[in-house]
Design a protein around this motif. Structure first.
Motif, PDB file in Angstrom:
ATOM      1  N   THR A  96       0.710  -1.342  -0.122  1.00 24.01           N
ATOM      2  CA  THR A  96      -0.016  -0.056  -0.134  1.00 24.01           C
ATOM      3  C   THR A  96       0.841   1.359   0.091  1.00 24.01           C
ATOM      4  OG1 THR A  96      -1.599  -1.515   1.281  1.00 24.01           O
ATOM      5  CG2 THR A  96      -1.778   1.275   1.187  1.00 24.01           C
ATOM      6  N   GLU A  97       1.712   1.144   0.945  1.00 20.10           N
ATOM      7  CA  GLU A  97       2.794   2.272   0.927  1.00 20.10           C
ATOM      8  C   GLU A  97       3.381   2.649  -0.479  1.00 20.10           C
ATOM      9  OE1 GLU A  97       6.934   3.637   3.329  1.00 20.10           O
ATOM     10  OE2 GLU A  97       5.430   2.395   4.294  1.00 20.10           O
ATOM     11  N   ARG A  99       2.436   1.767  -3.448  1.00 19.19           N
ATOM     12  CA  ARG A  99       1.483   2.100  -4.420  1.00 19.19           C
ATOM     13  C   ARG A  99       1.212   3.664  -4.324  1.00 19.19           C
ATOM     14  NH1 ARG A  99      -3.675   0.157  -3.062  1.00 19.19           N
ATOM     15  NH2 ARG A  99      -2.911  -1.925  -3.224  1.00 19.19           N
ATOM     16  N   ARG A 100       1.029   4.100  -3.015  1.00 21.59           N
ATOM     17  CA  ARG A 100       1.200   5.487  -2.580  1.00 21.59           C
ATOM     18  C   ARG A 100       2.044   6.228  -3.009  1.00 21.59           C
ATOM     19  NH1 ARG A 100      -1.257   4.829   3.425  1.00 21.59           N
ATOM     20  NH2 ARG A 100      -3.290   4.135   3.007  1.00 21.59           N
ATOM     21  N   PHE A 101       3.110   5.848  -2.953  1.00 25.95           N
ATOM     22  CA  PHE A 101       4.442   6.675  -3.496  1.00 25.95           C
ATOM     23  C   PHE A 101       4.542   6.720  -4.848  1.00 25.95           C
ATOM     24  CE2 PHE A 101       8.897   6.231  -5.146  1.00 25.95           C
ATOM     25  CZ  PHE A 101       9.421   7.203  -4.527  1.00 25.95           C
ATOM     26  N   GLU A 103       2.124   6.609  -7.154  1.00 27.33           N
ATOM     27  CA  GLU A 103       1.016   7.372  -7.440  1.00 27.33           C
ATOM     28  C   GLU A 103       1.644   8.737  -7.273  1.00 27.33           C
ATOM     29  OE1 GLU A 103      -2.386   6.245  -5.308  1.00 27.33           O
ATOM     30  OE2 GLU A 103      -2.838   4.461  -6.608  1.00 27.33           O
ATOM     31  N   ALA A 104       2.007   9.042  -6.240  1.00 31.48           N
ATOM     32  CA  ALA A 104       2.484  10.445  -6.018  1.00 31.48           C
ATOM     33  C   ALA A 104       3.655  10.885  -6.865  1.00 31.48           C
ATOM     34  CB  ALA A 104       3.117  10.658  -4.624  1.00 31.48           C
TER      35      ALA A 104
END
Length: 157
Positions: A96-97, A99-101, A103-104
């Motif tokens: 999840t982390e 994926r967030r990274f 995406e950002a």
């Protein structure tokens, strides 16, 4: 059953057969010394009972050990399952982390790309305008030269 259990059962069966075949001699009374006193009892029967008691104690001890080992294995299995869950949750959290990274980072790259496209468009427009002005100036000069040439040719005729 494993080989050790089968072997033990086989030996116990042989001892039982031996006792059954010699039961008359086993139950024959004899004089036995108990240290301080003497008694009349069948020596063979005393030894068979002692062997049976020792076998029973060994069986109880073995069952106790097996039960303790099974309970410990079960406890280890529960702990292992718990740690497996924790590891899966940690891995899911890392995904999840990540994926967030990503995406950002993709959003940041999109913004950088948009800025670069805007800058490139501005440079292209500026260059087109400059070339357009230069082309207009060249056309203006050509018109002037044509008008002069035409004006000179019209004066002669």
């Amino acid at each position: 059953m494993n080989a050790r259990t089968l072997f033990t059962l086989f030996v116990l069966l042989l001892l039982t057969l031996f006792a059954w075949l010699n039961w008359g001699e086993i139950t024959k009374p004899t004089s036995l010394s108990l240290g301080l006193t003497r008694v009349e009892a069948p020596l063979g029967l005393v030894l068979v009972v002692a062997l049976a008691l020792l076998s029973l104690l060994y069986l109880i001890f073995t069952v106790g050990l097996e039960t303790a080992a099974l309970l410990e294995i079960r406890r280890y299995a529960r702990e292992l399952l718990h740690y497996k869950k924790l590891a899966e949750e940690a891995e899911q959290s890392r995904y999840t982390e990540l994926r967030r990274f990503l995406e950002a980072e993709l959003k940041r790259l999109e913004e950088v790309e948009k800025e670069e496209i805007r800058a490139l468009e501005a440079r292209v427009e500026e260059t087109l305008e400059r070339h357009g002005n230069t082309l207009a100036a060249y056309i203006g000069e050509l018109e002037d030269q044509l008008l002069r040439l035409l004006g000179q040719g019209g004066d002669k005729g």
